[in-house]
Design a protein around this motif. Sequence first.
Motif, PDB file in Angstrom:
ATOM      1  N   UNK A  87      21.250 -22.920  22.258  1.00 12.98           N
ATOM      2  CA  UNK A  87      21.292 -21.952  21.170  1.00 12.98           C
ATOM      3  C   UNK A  87      20.473 -22.545  20.036  1.00 12.98           C
ATOM      4  N   UNK A  88      19.391 -21.879  19.661  1.00 14.20           N
ATOM      5  CA  UNK A  88      18.483 -22.413  18.649  1.00 14.20           C
ATOM      6  C   UNK A  88      18.436 -21.498  17.434  1.00 14.20           C
ATOM      7  N   UNK A  89      18.329 -22.106  16.265  1.00 17.08           N
ATOM      8  CA  UNK A  89      18.123 -21.291  15.074  1.00 17.08           C
ATOM      9  C   UNK A  89      16.758 -20.624  15.176  1.00 17.08           C
ATOM     10  N   UNK A  90      16.694 -19.361  14.797  1.00 15.41           N
ATOM     11  CA  UNK A  90      15.409 -18.674  14.745  1.00 15.41           C
ATOM     12  C   UNK A  90      14.493 -19.437  13.790  1.00 15.41           C
ATOM     13  N   UNK A  91      13.193 -19.395  14.044  1.00 21.31           N
ATOM     14  CA  UNK A  91      12.263 -20.175  13.212  1.00 21.31           C
ATOM     15  C   UNK A  91      12.318 -19.781  11.749  1.00 21.31           C
ATOM     16  N   UNK A  92      12.790 -18.566  11.453  1.00 21.83           N
ATOM     17  CA  UNK A  92      12.867 -18.115  10.062  1.00 21.83           C
ATOM     18  C   UNK A  92      14.194 -18.496   9.403  1.00 21.83           C
TER      19      UNK A  92
END
Length: 392
Positions: A324-329
């Motif tokens: 689960x990754x934070x969105x680049x924004x």
Amino acid sequence: MSLTDKIDLLGNISPEEFMREYWQRKPLLIRQAFKNFELPISIANLKKLATQEDVESRFITRNDGDWKLKKGPISRTPSMQQNDWTLLVQSVDLHDDKVSEMAQLFRFVPDARFDDVMISLASKGGGVGPHFDTYDVFLLQGHGQRRWRISQQEDKTLIPDLPCRILQNFQVEQEWVLEPGDMLYLPPQCAHDGIAETDNCVTISFGFRTLSFANMVRGIFEAAADQVSVNSGLGSGVYSEPALSGFKVEGYYRDPGAPAVTTPAALPEAMITEALKAAQQIQFNADLASRFLGCWLTEPNQLAQFDFAEEEINIEDLPAETLLKTDRKTRMVYRGDQLFINGEAVPIPMNKVLQELADKRCLSAGYATSESDEDTFELLHRWIDDGWLVVA
């Protein structure tokens, strides 16, 4: 070979030494910070970004001392055969995953200081003129060659009536030509001038914001006003939720026994005194400052748009190794048990799962499932639905 295998980001200097000796103090040239460097985004895609309404861009030309500036969208750029033009595209990290991943390499500087990644494309002779910035910047040469001239001069006088901020009396103290993979760090107020030596000259700028005390103080007062409002039943504001203790102001102004007046338009001095006495009940503390700074510094770029999840995702149904990754924004910072994400104060206390996500910008589905309490699990699912968190 991975990207990190080819990186000697600060040369022979450790991040600790860099922050101690160079950060906000003096320039540093790092030859081949990125060995065998290849652009993370093609020149064609960079130009395409500049044509979009949701991307901030500028186009600058110089002709015999006549500077012209056009703000984007930029529908087309001249041929490289035409010298002395520059295309600047802001916040490319919000629009390209590879550029965003490069920005993560600079996280030895607190996330609270990071602003954006700007990329410039220039024909031979292109540049924006000698100038100075109020922020820290790492200038990575991406393609072609650029000549950098710098000065730590005190004179910051600008040439009047120009569309660009150009120094009137630029005195060159040091000068280098950067090749692809070379990088130059400049502290705030260091005057500099970059001139493209070749066609298709690309420079990638990693910028770190400077925070003025005036803006910070104003913001803390705004947060205090929101806290007084929500604690006293007067409504809510940007910095209200969740409510902080110590900001409830009770009671009413009363003036029993006040004398009759002959000057009814005069503001009563007792009213002034009592209003100030009530205001002094408010204690400006670290929690209040954290509330403002945490929300302010994680506020998404005004052009950032998140994509809502197309279908419902249950973390517990994912393979344990799924990331689960934070969105680049997405932007996250924390202090103590307070966590802030995309301009919001998280309503539950900080815990090890949320700290893992904030510091590493990713966590495994297995870890999230096994270590999250009910509130944290619900929060992670909400962030997935909102597009703040994505399944890799």
